[in-house]
Motif scaffolding. Structure first.
Motif, PDB file in Angstrom:
ATOM      1  N   ARG A 363     -41.339  65.284   8.774  1.00 23.38           N
ATOM      2  CA  ARG A 363     -41.869  66.477   8.122  1.00 23.38           C
ATOM      3  C   ARG A 363     -43.388  66.467   8.250  1.00 23.38           C
ATOM      4  O   ARG A 363     -44.034  65.438   8.054  1.00 23.38           O
ATOM      5  CB  ARG A 363     -41.469  66.474   6.648  1.00 23.38           C
ATOM      6  N   GLN A 412     -32.274  67.991   1.379  1.00 22.89           N
ATOM      7  CA  GLN A 412     -33.554  68.491   0.887  1.00 22.89           C
ATOM      8  C   GLN A 412     -33.317  69.596  -0.138  1.00 22.89           C
ATOM      9  O   GLN A 412     -32.590  70.549   0.143  1.00 22.89           O
ATOM     10  CB  GLN A 412     -34.406  69.043   2.034  1.00 22.89           C
ATOM     11  N   ILE A 414     -35.087  72.596  -2.108  1.00 25.36           N
ATOM     12  CA  ILE A 414     -36.263  73.448  -1.949  1.00 25.36           C
ATOM     13  C   ILE A 414     -36.225  74.497  -3.052  1.00 25.36           C
ATOM     14  O   ILE A 414     -35.265  75.262  -3.156  1.00 25.36           O
ATOM     15  CB  ILE A 414     -36.276  74.109  -0.558  1.00 25.36           C
ATOM     16  N   TYR A 423     -40.600  70.963  -2.501  1.00 28.56           N
ATOM     17  CA  TYR A 423     -39.663  70.385  -1.524  1.00 28.56           C
ATOM     18  C   TYR A 423     -39.493  68.908  -1.835  1.00 28.56           C
ATOM     19  O   TYR A 423     -40.474  68.184  -2.027  1.00 28.56           O
ATOM     20  CB  TYR A 423     -40.242  70.588  -0.127  1.00 28.56           C
TER      21      TYR A 423
END
Length: 466
Positions: A363, A412, A414, A423
């Protein structure tokens, strides 16, 4: 009774028994009994592969108007020729049954397919869009054949619609990279713990390679088994990966078992390339394998994406696709995809690009340049590559990466509010592996990296090379 008479009766009884057995076997093979597949009853995976009268593989999908509608799909055997959805506003008790339970007739199609390593599977697939719903409201629904009582119906599921587009209520979604392999055995804990940890999640996003072999009924059966009631309660959106394709052809099961928006550029990309408005976010699916395999699909998606982004009125924009714009390992570079799409991503200020394929985690953002800053005033687009299944590769450290990892199953969460995106990347046991907050005010974005102090996980630390 003489011996001759008794013998004639025994012969007739034997012939009748043989006839009835043959008829019963034909009855099964022709798909006119509860179990169509007597010859496969000894398969341990029987229930995952073959349908019955009772609905299975039930899944809710987002529509283009998630505040006022949702889509639902399910499967039965071919003896069930029609499908019905019953829906009502959820109540504290069973009193919803005393009121106005609405019935929606499904679109039902008989379908059969045979994977190269599996027996022929015959099924009826049912799909329906439930409309005229109120925003931010919890409904209860079930699917079945429309019969009286509870026979051959699913259980009642609860489903909550999105808030109106103008509402400022936060929402959250879970993003998964590739599930792909050993889905029942090893991916199930990822989706189940994601739901246990974040039960108020509004939808789930799958970035391709949901399974390994595009039309394998066992693998799709494992995927639906792993998600179980979660698929029916929390709506999904998905983009296809290369393993949903073979030789440039999309899985024949994709469209029967999902109902996804049809607002993409061309017929070839129906329900694989599309856009959804979810409150204050524009969500876009790009069919990366279609892009790679077809010149027409490539050109049409670029032109369509330009048009969608140019007319976008949402504050936040996220794109999901299977192939990464920036790959995590050398030799896996998707240069043509990057050259075509990154100029549009930059031009229109896309906030998130959520991807899979590389079976590692990374990321970051282009301007990182290896600086590893905690606060960045203008980070531009945030790119993420993730994996939720057990198939693991290695990666190389690159300047765009803020956090990377290997040999780690992740999901993940979000969360989107009026002015920020939060996040967090978590392992199946709930360990936070990566996190950031993206704040946008007055057209300016600030990135706050919140990377945990835990060490980077590398495959070599777990599996020693020979």
């Amino acid at each position: 009774m003489n011996k001759t008479k008794r013998f004639q009766i025994l012969v007739l009884a034997l012939m009748l028994n043989l006839f009835l057995n043959a008829q019963e076997k034909q009855h099964y093979h022709d798909g006119h009994a509860h179990s169509h597949y007597m010859d496969y009853d000894d398969l341990s995976e029987h229930k995952l592969i073959f349908p019955s009268h009772t609905p299975d593989r039930i899944i809710a999908n987002l529509t283009v108007d998630p505040a006022h509608s949702f889509a639902v799909n399910w499967r039965t055997d071919q003896q069930i020729g029609n499908g019905v959805v019953e829906v009502a506003k959820a109540t504290d008790g069973p009193e919803f049954l005393l009121g106005n339970v609405r019935r929606i007739k499904a679109v039902s199609q008989k379908f059969e397919n045979q994977n190269r390593r599996e027996p022929l599977v015959k099924a009826t697939y049912h799909s329906a869009v439930i409309g005229n719903l109120e925003p931010g409201t919890t409904y209860i629904y079930r699917v079945g054949n429309g019969g009286e009582g509870n026979g051959y119906w699913s259980e009642w599921f609860q489903y909550t619609t999105a808030f109106a587009e103008t509402a400022e209520e936060p929402f959250s979604f879970i993003y998964f990279g590739d599930a792909q392999n050993n889905v029942k055995s090893l991916w199930s804990r990822v989706i189940r713990n994601s739901y246990r940890q974040f039960p108020e999640v509004d939808f789930m996003l799958h970035a391709g390679d949901l399974i390994n072999d595009r039309d394998a009924n066992l693998e799709w059966g494992e995927w639906f088994y792993a998600g179980s009631f979660i698929h029916a309660t929390v709506p999904s959106m998905m983009t296809p990966g290369n393993h949903e394709y073979r030789d440039g052809v999309l899985s024949s099961l994709w469209r029967p078992q999902f109902t996804l928006p049809e607002n993409g550029p061309i017929e070839e990309l129906k329900e694989t390339c599309y856009a959804i408005d979810y409150q204050n976010m524009k969500l876009i699916s790009i069919d990366a394998e279609g892009f790679d395999e077809s010149k027409q699909a490539r050109k049409s998606q670029v032109k369509w994406l330009d048009s969608v982004l140019r007319s976008n009125t949402k504050k936040w924009t996220a794109i999901t696709m299977h192939y990464p714009i920036y790959s995590t390992a050398k030799g896996r570079d998707n240069k043509r995809l990057r050259q075509a799409l990154k100029p549009l991503i930059d031009k229109y200020g896309v906030d998130l690009v959520l991807q899979g394929h590389d079976h590692t985690y990374a990321r970051g953002y282009v301007k990182n340049e290896g600086k590893g800053l905690t606060v960045v005033d203008d980070a531009g687009t945030i790119y993420a590559v993730s994996v939720s299944g057990p198939k693991m590769y290695e990666s190389q450290d690159q300047e765009w990466m803020v956090r990377r990892g290997e040999f780690t199953q992740l999901f993940q969460i979000i969360t989107v509010t009026e002015d920020s995106i939060e996040y967090g990347a978590y392992t199946p046991i709930g360990t936070l592996y990566d996190a950031f907050e993206l704040i946008k005010k007055n057209g300016k974005k600030k990135l706050i990296n919140k990377v945990p102090k835990s060490p980077i996980r590398l495959k070599k630390n777990f599996i020693k090379s020979e």
